[in-house]
Design an enzyme around this catalytic site. Structure first.
Site, short mmCIF file in Angstrom:
data_model
loop_
_atom_site.label_atom_id
_atom_site.label_comp_id
_atom_site.label_asym_id
_atom_site.label_seq_id
_atom_site.Cartn_x
_atom_site.Cartn_y
_atom_site.Cartn_z
N CYS A 274 43.18 64.54 70.88
CA CYS A 274 42.97 65.16 72.20
C CYS A 274 43.74 64.45 73.31
O CYS A 274 43.82 64.97 74.43
CB CYS A 274 41.49 65.22 72.53
SG CYS A 274 40.53 65.98 71.22
N HIS B 293 40.31 65.60 79.85
CA HIS B 293 40.15 66.34 78.60
C HIS B 293 38.83 67.09 78.62
O HIS B 293 37.81 66.58 79.04
CB HIS B 293 40.19 65.35 77.43
CG HIS B 293 39.82 65.97 76.13
ND1 HIS B 293 40.32 67.18 75.72
CD2 HIS B 293 38.98 65.55 75.14
CE1 HIS B 293 39.80 67.49 74.54
NE2 HIS B 293 38.99 66.51 74.17
N ASN C 143 36.39 73.09 73.45
CA ASN C 143 37.28 71.93 73.31
C ASN C 143 38.51 72.34 72.52
O ASN C 143 38.42 72.62 71.33
CB ASN C 143 36.52 70.80 72.61
CG ASN C 143 37.37 69.54 72.43
OD1 ASN C 143 38.59 69.58 72.57
ND2 ASN C 143 36.71 68.45 72.10
O1 UT7 Z 1 37.63 65.81 71.79
C1 UT7 Z 1 36.76 64.77 71.49
C2 UT7 Z 1 35.82 65.26 70.51
N1 UT7 Z 1 34.45 65.25 70.61
C3 UT7 Z 1 33.64 64.97 71.63
O2 UT7 Z 1 33.99 64.61 72.71
C4 UT7 Z 1 32.21 65.12 71.32
C5 UT7 Z 1 31.37 64.08 71.96
N2 UT7 Z 1 29.96 64.29 71.70
C6 UT7 Z 1 29.27 65.32 72.24
O3 UT7 Z 1 29.82 66.14 72.96
C7 UT7 Z 1 27.79 65.38 71.96
O4 UT7 Z 1 27.41 64.20 71.28
C8 UT7 Z 1 27.35 66.62 71.14
C9 UT7 Z 1 27.52 67.86 72.00
C10 UT7 Z 1 28.17 66.75 69.88
C11 UT7 Z 1 25.89 66.48 70.79
O5 UT7 Z 1 25.11 66.31 71.97
P1 UT7 Z 1 24.06 65.13 72.07
O6 UT7 Z 1 23.40 65.27 73.38
O7 UT7 Z 1 24.77 63.86 71.77
O8 UT7 Z 1 23.03 65.51 70.95
P2 UT7 Z 1 22.53 64.63 69.72
O9 UT7 Z 1 23.58 64.57 68.66
O10 UT7 Z 1 21.99 63.35 70.25
O11 UT7 Z 1 21.35 65.53 69.21
C12 UT7 Z 1 20.17 65.76 69.99
C13 UT7 Z 1 19.27 66.75 69.25
C14 UT7 Z 1 19.08 66.41 67.79
O12 UT7 Z 1 17.77 66.77 67.44
P3 UT7 Z 1 16.58 65.69 67.37
O13 UT7 Z 1 17.05 64.67 66.38
O14 UT7 Z 1 16.47 65.16 68.76
O15 UT7 Z 1 15.43 66.50 66.93
C15 UT7 Z 1 20.07 67.28 67.06
O16 UT7 Z 1 19.68 67.56 65.75
O17 UT7 Z 1 19.89 68.05 69.26
C16 UT7 Z 1 20.03 68.53 67.92
N3 UT7 Z 1 21.26 69.32 67.84
C17 UT7 Z 1 21.31 70.61 68.14
N4 UT7 Z 1 20.38 71.48 68.53
C18 UT7 Z 1 20.77 72.76 68.77
C19 UT7 Z 1 22.50 68.89 67.50
N5 UT7 Z 1 23.37 69.91 67.58
C20 UT7 Z 1 22.66 70.99 67.98
C21 UT7 Z 1 23.00 72.33 68.23
N6 UT7 Z 1 22.03 73.17 68.63
N7 UT7 Z 1 24.28 72.78 68.12
#
Ligand code: UT7
Length: 310
Positions: free
Chosen positions: A109, A233, A263
């Site tokens: 990215c 980005h 993204n």
């Molecule tokens: O270009 C560079 C590439 N990538 C990035 O920049 C990505 C960077 N990371 C992110 O953008 C975020 O970490 C994500 C959007 C991927 C995830 O958001 P988060 O706030 O970090 O969520 P998390 O992984 O901490 O998950 C929180 C909760 C979890 O449930 P529990 O364990 O709290 O019950 C996940 O299982 O949200 C759940 N979860 C979802 N729920 C609904 C994870 N993905 C989803 C989803 N829909 N798509």
């Protein structure tokens, strides 16, 4: 050594729109969760990396009043080449009638900003005009049954034409870096799907964005308060919010387009830049901070003084 200025710009997005509601139908997710956690409402999907790159490149050439034959290097930033060999830039070169060199650049990215700095280097060494494109078809390496990644990644392209200029040019400061020890946080094996440790990428992304931006600002001899437009980005609105807050750049001076594009990796910064231009948010003489981070983990930033009439 010659300086460079941007003289043309253009973008291309596939026609097919995939909304959060569409994803709700196939994944255990919700529009509310995706919107709150990422800022993304919909994304575009389809096409080929070369096809999108050619469309964006042709628009950038048209805006500059140039033809392919006026370009002596085409640089294509992409993580999703259409084939292993040859470079996807070869397809773009052929389609646009460019006679000079053509190569792909993969810095994930951060690729577009890496390419921007490389293009200034080529011009400093005697190239007259460089067509720089960021183009991606991430939908092809995304597992659409994985809610961790399917909600984020999408397709698109953005391009700029850089031209040699008599003076020092637009580039005031830059910073390119990478920490290969974090390479397994976000990867796709050849033939495989994207795998990501989202939380850890998030944590590092904010730090990398802020640190790299500060290095570029320092090299440019300017402060964050001098920046008229930050173009980060487009990965997650919370990353952009957190980084801009730490830098002291309000959202009114930040370009965002991810609500409509998702993204798009190398394409995200030119997509946001051109969107800001189209909205009349950029003027001759403005200081622009471009900053990206991504797999690698790589990071890249540049401070330019915008020289073109918009
Ligand atoms: O270009 C560079 C590439 N990538 C990035 O920049 C990505 C960077 N990371 C992110 O953008 C975020 O970490 C994500 C959007 C991927 C995830 O958001 P988060 O706030 O970090 O969520 P998390 O992984 O901490 O998950 C929180 C909760 C979890 O449930 P529990 O364990 O709290 O019950 C996940 O299982 O949200 C759940 N979860 C979802 N729920 C609904 C994870 N993905 C989803 C989803 N829909 N798509």
């Amino acid at each position: 050594m010659a300086g460079a200025v941007i003289v043309g710009w253009g973008t291309a997005l596939p026609d097919r729109v995939v909304t959060n509601a569409d994803l709700e139908a196939t994944l255990d997710t919700s529009d509310e969760w995706i919107t709150e956690r990422t800022g993304i409402k919909e994304r575009r999907v389809g096409g080929t990396t070369a096809g999108l790159a050619v469309a964006a490149g042709a628009r950038a050439l048209e805006r500059a009043g140039l033809h392919g034959s006026d370009i002596d290097q085409v640089l294509l930033a992409t993580t999703t080449p259409d084939r292993m060999i040859p470079s996807t830039a070869s397809d773009v070169q052929h389609a646009l009638g460019i006679k000079g060199g053509a190569s792909d650049l993969n810095a994930a990215c951060s690729g577009f900003v890496y390419g921007l700095v490389h293009a200034h280097g080529l011009i400093a060494l005697g190239a007259r005009r460089v067509l720089l494109i960021g183009s991606e078809t991430l939908s092809r390496v995304t597992d659409w049954s994985d809610r961790n990644t399917a909600i984020l990644f999408a397709d698109g392209a953005g391009a700029v034409v850089l031209e040699a200029t008599a003076g020092a040019g637009q580039l005031l400061g830059w910073d390119l870096g990478s920490d290969g020890s974090a390479r397994d946080l976000l990867y796709a094996d050849i033939g495989g799907y994207l795998q990501m440790d989202g939380r850890e990428v998030f944590r590092r992304a904010v730090r990398a964005t802020v640190d790299s931006a500060l290095r570029s600002l320092q090299r440019a001899g300017v402060r964050a308060t001098d920046v008229a437009l930050a173009v980060p980005h487009q990965a997650n609105i919370r990353i952009i919010d957190a980084a801009c807050q730490r830098l002291g750049i309000p959202m009114e001076r930040t370009a965002t387009v991810l609500h409509a594009t998702g993204n798009t990796s190398s394409a995200s910064i030119p997509l946001a830049l051109v969107d800001a231009i189209d909205r009349g948010r950029l003027h001759r003489g403005d200081l622009v901070l471009l900053v990206g981070f991504g797999a690698g983990m790589s990071w890249a930033s540049a401070v330019i003084r915008w020289e073109a009439d918009t």
